[in-house]
Design a protein around this motif. Structure first.
Motif, PDB file in Angstrom:
ATOM      1  N   LYS A   9     -45.934 -13.619   8.670  1.00  0.00           N
ATOM      2  CA  LYS A   9     -45.544 -12.264   8.264  1.00  0.00           C
ATOM      3  C   LYS A   9     -45.880 -11.260   9.358  1.00  0.00           C
ATOM      4  CE  LYS A   9     -47.930  -9.371   5.588  1.00  0.00           C
ATOM      5  NZ  LYS A   9     -48.693  -8.851   4.445  1.00  0.00           N
ATOM      6  N   VAL A  10     -47.078 -11.382   9.924  1.00  0.00           N
ATOM      7  CA  VAL A  10     -47.511 -10.468  10.984  1.00  0.00           C
ATOM      8  C   VAL A  10     -46.575 -10.556  12.186  1.00  0.00           C
ATOM      9  CG1 VAL A  10     -49.321 -10.101  12.710  1.00  0.00           C
ATOM     10  CG2 VAL A  10     -49.934 -10.334  10.302  1.00  0.00           C
ATOM     11  N   PHE A  11     -46.225 -11.770  12.582  1.00  0.00           N
ATOM     12  CA  PHE A  11     -45.369 -11.914  13.758  1.00  0.00           C
ATOM     13  C   PHE A  11     -43.919 -11.532  13.484  1.00  0.00           C
ATOM     14  CE2 PHE A  11     -48.884 -13.759  15.907  1.00  0.00           C
ATOM     15  CZ  PHE A  11     -48.609 -13.484  17.237  1.00  0.00           C
ATOM     16  N   THR A  12     -43.471 -11.681  12.261  1.00  0.00           N
ATOM     17  CA  THR A  12     -42.132 -11.199  11.911  1.00  0.00           C
ATOM     18  C   THR A  12     -42.095  -9.683  12.036  1.00  0.00           C
ATOM     19  OG1 THR A  12     -41.810 -13.064  10.405  1.00  0.00           O
ATOM     20  CG2 THR A  12     -40.381 -11.153  10.100  1.00  0.00           C
ATOM     21  N   LEU A  13     -43.111  -9.025  11.510  1.00  0.00           N
ATOM     22  CA  LEU A  13     -43.191  -7.560  11.619  1.00  0.00           C
ATOM     23  C   LEU A  13     -43.374  -7.123  13.067  1.00  0.00           C
ATOM     24  CD1 LEU A  13     -45.434  -6.835   8.500  1.00  0.00           C
ATOM     25  CD2 LEU A  13     -42.981  -6.396   8.728  1.00  0.00           C
ATOM     26  N   LEU A  14     -44.169  -7.864  13.818  1.00  0.00           N
ATOM     27  CA  LEU A  14     -44.390  -7.545  15.232  1.00  0.00           C
ATOM     28  C   LEU A  14     -43.082  -7.632  16.007  1.00  0.00           C
ATOM     29  CD1 LEU A  14     -46.302  -6.983  17.623  1.00  0.00           C
ATOM     30  CD2 LEU A  14     -46.639  -9.447  17.794  1.00  0.00           C
ATOM     31  N   LYS A  15     -42.339  -8.676  15.767  1.00  0.00           N
ATOM     32  CA  LYS A  15     -41.056  -8.848  16.463  1.00  0.00           C
ATOM     33  C   LYS A  15     -40.126  -7.670  16.161  1.00  0.00           C
ATOM     34  CE  LYS A  15     -37.005 -11.725  16.420  1.00  0.00           C
ATOM     35  NZ  LYS A  15     -36.312 -12.669  15.578  1.00  0.00           N
ATOM     36  N   ARG A  16     -40.053  -7.270  14.889  1.00  0.00           N
ATOM     37  CA  ARG A  16     -39.194  -6.133  14.518  1.00  0.00           C
ATOM     38  C   ARG A  16     -39.654  -4.849  15.182  1.00  0.00           C
ATOM     39  NH1 ARG A  16     -38.908  -7.583   8.169  1.00  0.00           N
ATOM     40  NH2 ARG A  16     -37.549  -9.379   8.378  1.00  0.00           N
ATOM     41  N   GLU A  17     -40.957  -4.620  15.157  1.00  0.00           N
ATOM     42  CA  GLU A  17     -41.489  -3.407  15.767  1.00  0.00           C
ATOM     43  C   GLU A  17     -41.193  -3.355  17.259  1.00  0.00           C
ATOM     44  OE1 GLU A  17     -43.151  -0.633  14.591  1.00  0.00           O
ATOM     45  OE2 GLU A  17     -42.688  -1.336  12.569  1.00  0.00           O
ATOM     46  N   LEU A  18     -41.395  -4.461  17.930  1.00  0.00           N
ATOM     47  CA  LEU A  18     -41.177  -4.482  19.379  1.00  0.00           C
ATOM     48  C   LEU A  18     -39.696  -4.346  19.735  1.00  0.00           C
ATOM     49  CD1 LEU A  18     -43.698  -7.259  20.481  1.00  0.00           C
ATOM     50  CD2 LEU A  18     -43.937  -4.787  20.723  1.00  0.00           C
ATOM     51  N   MET A  19     -38.837  -4.926  18.909  1.00  0.00           N
ATOM     52  CA  MET A  19     -37.411  -4.878  19.221  1.00  0.00           C
ATOM     53  C   MET A  19     -36.790  -3.520  18.897  1.00  0.00           C
ATOM     54  SD  MET A  19     -36.020  -8.641  18.061  1.00  0.00           S
ATOM     55  CE  MET A  19     -34.322  -8.172  18.287  1.00  0.00           C
ATOM     56  N   TYR A  20     -37.204  -2.898  17.805  1.00  0.00           N
ATOM     57  CA  TYR A  20     -36.491  -1.717  17.326  1.00  0.00           C
ATOM     58  C   TYR A  20     -37.179  -0.393  17.596  1.00  0.00           C
ATOM     59  CZ  TYR A  20     -33.728  -5.301  15.069  1.00  0.00           C
ATOM     60  OH  TYR A  20     -32.957  -6.407  14.838  1.00  0.00           O
ATOM     61  N   THR A  21     -38.499  -0.370  17.646  1.00  0.00           N
ATOM     62  CA  THR A  21     -39.171   0.918  17.843  1.00  0.00           C
ATOM     63  C   THR A  21     -39.558   1.170  19.286  1.00  0.00           C
ATOM     64  OG1 THR A  21     -41.394   0.071  17.415  1.00  0.00           O
ATOM     65  CG2 THR A  21     -40.123   0.852  15.510  1.00  0.00           C
ATOM     66  N   ARG A  22     -39.827   0.109  20.017  1.00  0.00           N
ATOM     67  CA  ARG A  22     -40.267   0.233  21.412  1.00  0.00           C
ATOM     68  C   ARG A  22     -41.524   1.109  21.542  1.00  0.00           C
ATOM     69  NH1 ARG A  22     -37.191  -3.562  23.766  1.00  0.00           N
ATOM     70  NH2 ARG A  22     -34.983  -3.205  23.605  1.00  0.00           N
ATOM     71  N   ALA A  23     -42.343   1.098  20.519  1.00  0.00           N
ATOM     72  CA  ALA A  23     -43.588   1.872  20.527  1.00  0.00           C
ATOM     73  C   ALA A  23     -44.623   1.154  21.388  1.00  0.00           C
ATOM     74  CB  ALA A  23     -44.112   2.023  19.100  1.00  0.00           C
ATOM     75  N   PRO A  24     -45.638   1.869  21.863  1.00  0.00           N
ATOM     76  CA  PRO A  24     -46.720   1.217  22.620  1.00  0.00           C
ATOM     77  C   PRO A  24     -47.438   0.178  21.747  1.00  0.00           C
ATOM     78  CG  PRO A  24     -46.851   3.601  22.827  1.00  0.00           C
ATOM     79  CD  PRO A  24     -45.802   3.317  21.805  1.00  0.00           C
ATOM     80  N   LEU A  25     -47.958  -0.842  22.410  1.00  0.00           N
ATOM     81  CA  LEU A  25     -48.596  -1.934  21.676  1.00  0.00           C
ATOM     82  C   LEU A  25     -49.754  -1.468  20.802  1.00  0.00           C
ATOM     83  CD1 LEU A  25     -48.564  -4.869  24.245  1.00  0.00           C
ATOM     84  CD2 LEU A  25     -47.288  -4.693  22.109  1.00  0.00           C
ATOM     85  N   CYS A  26     -50.520  -0.522  21.291  1.00  0.00           N
ATOM     86  CA  CYS A  26     -51.663  -0.026  20.497  1.00  0.00           C
ATOM     87  C   CYS A  26     -51.186   0.516  19.151  1.00  0.00           C
ATOM     88  CB  CYS A  26     -52.408   1.066  21.249  1.00  0.00           C
ATOM     89  SG  CYS A  26     -53.186   0.503  22.761  1.00  0.00           S
ATOM     90  N   GLU A  27     -50.125   1.306  19.183  1.00  0.00           N
ATOM     91  CA  GLU A  27     -49.587   1.876  17.944  1.00  0.00           C
ATOM     92  C   GLU A  27     -49.016   0.784  17.036  1.00  0.00           C
ATOM     93  OE1 GLU A  27     -46.764   4.993  18.700  1.00  0.00           O
ATOM     94  OE2 GLU A  27     -48.084   5.945  20.170  1.00  0.00           O
ATOM     95  N   VAL A  28     -48.340  -0.171  17.638  1.00  0.00           N
ATOM     96  CA  VAL A  28     -47.753  -1.267  16.869  1.00  0.00           C
ATOM     97  C   VAL A  28     -48.855  -2.055  16.160  1.00  0.00           C
ATOM     98  CG1 VAL A  28     -46.509  -3.459  17.055  1.00  0.00           C
ATOM     99  CG2 VAL A  28     -45.695  -1.458  18.308  1.00  0.00           C
ATOM    100  N   PHE A  29     -49.934  -2.358  16.866  1.00  0.00           N
ATOM    101  CA  PHE A  29     -51.009  -3.144  16.265  1.00  0.00           C
ATOM    102  C   PHE A  29     -51.727  -2.373  15.155  1.00  0.00           C
ATOM    103  CE2 PHE A  29     -51.207  -5.560  20.489  1.00  0.00           C
ATOM    104  CZ  PHE A  29     -50.323  -6.519  20.019  1.00  0.00           C
TER     105      PHE A  29
END
Length: 166
Positions: A37-57
Motif C-alpha cells: 500500500k505504501v509503495f502504491t501510494l509512493l508511486k502515485r505521489e512521485l508520478m503525479y505530484t512531483r513533490a519533494p521526497l520529504c513532503e511525500v514521505f
C-alpha cells in the motif's frame, strides 16, 4: 490435583506456542500488504505530484500504519536534516533502524534497501510492487498450508509432554 493443573498448563502453553507461530505468519502477511500500500501510494505521489521526497514521505506517513508510519516520518526527518550523503545511504540506514522490529525477512529488507536508489524510475517501482504481490501470495499460500499444522503440532506437543511427565 497438582499433576492435573500442571498438565493443563503444559497443554495450554504448547497450544499457545502453536497459535503464536501461526499469528506471526499472519502478521508478516499483513506487513507485506501494508508495504505494498505504501509503495502504491509512493508511486502515485512521485508520478503525479512531483513533490519533494520529504513532503511525500510525511504525507505517506499519515496514511501508513505501524512500523511503516514511524519509518516514513523518520525518513522524511533524516532527508530534511542531512548535510551530506545520498538518498540511498539515508534510505538504507532508516530501513535497518526503523524496520528492525517488523516481521520482514532479511531478503525483503535487502530488496527494500535496493529500491531506495530507484525511486525516480516508475518502472522500478512497478517491478517492486509486482515482487511484493508475489511475496504476499507466497506468504498467504504458506500460511494456508501451515497455520493448522502449527496449531495441531502445538496441541500434539502438549499432549506428548503431558504423557511424558506423567
Amino acid at each position: 490435583m497438582q499433576k492435573l493443573i500442571g498438565s493443563i498448563l503444559v497443554l495450554l502453553a504448547c497450544t499457545g506456542m502453536g497459535a503464536l507461530k501461526s499469528r506471526e505468519m499472519q502478521t508478516h502477511m499483513r506487513e507485506l500488504k501494508e508495504l505494498k500500500k505504501v509503495f502504491t501510494l509512493l508511486k502515485r505521489e512521485l508520478m503525479y505530484t512531483r513533490a519533494p521526497l520529504c513532503e511525500v514521505f510525511v504525507k505517506l506517513s499519515k496514511k501508513a500504519e505501524g512500523n511503516f508510519e514511524v519509518w516514513l516520518k523518520n525518513l522524511a526527518r533524516d532527508l530534511e536534516k542531512r548535510e551530506s550523503g545520498r538518498l540511498q545511504e539515508v534510505w538504507t540506514e532508516s530501513v535497518y533502524r526503523d524496520l528492525n522490529g517488523s516481521r520482514l525477512t532479511k531478503e525483503e529488507r535487502e530488496e527494500l534497501c535496493r529500491i531506495g536508489s530507484s525511486l525516480s524510475y516508475p518502472e522500478a517501482l512497478e517491478l517492486y510492487l509486482e515482487q511484493l504481490e508475489f511475496s504476499i501470495q507466497k506468504t498467504r499460500d504458506e500460511w494456508k498450508d501451515k497455520h493448522k499444522l502449527y496449531q495441531s503440532m502445538g496441541i500434539m506437543a502438549g499432549i506428548f509432554l503431558v504423557i511424558l511427565l506423567l
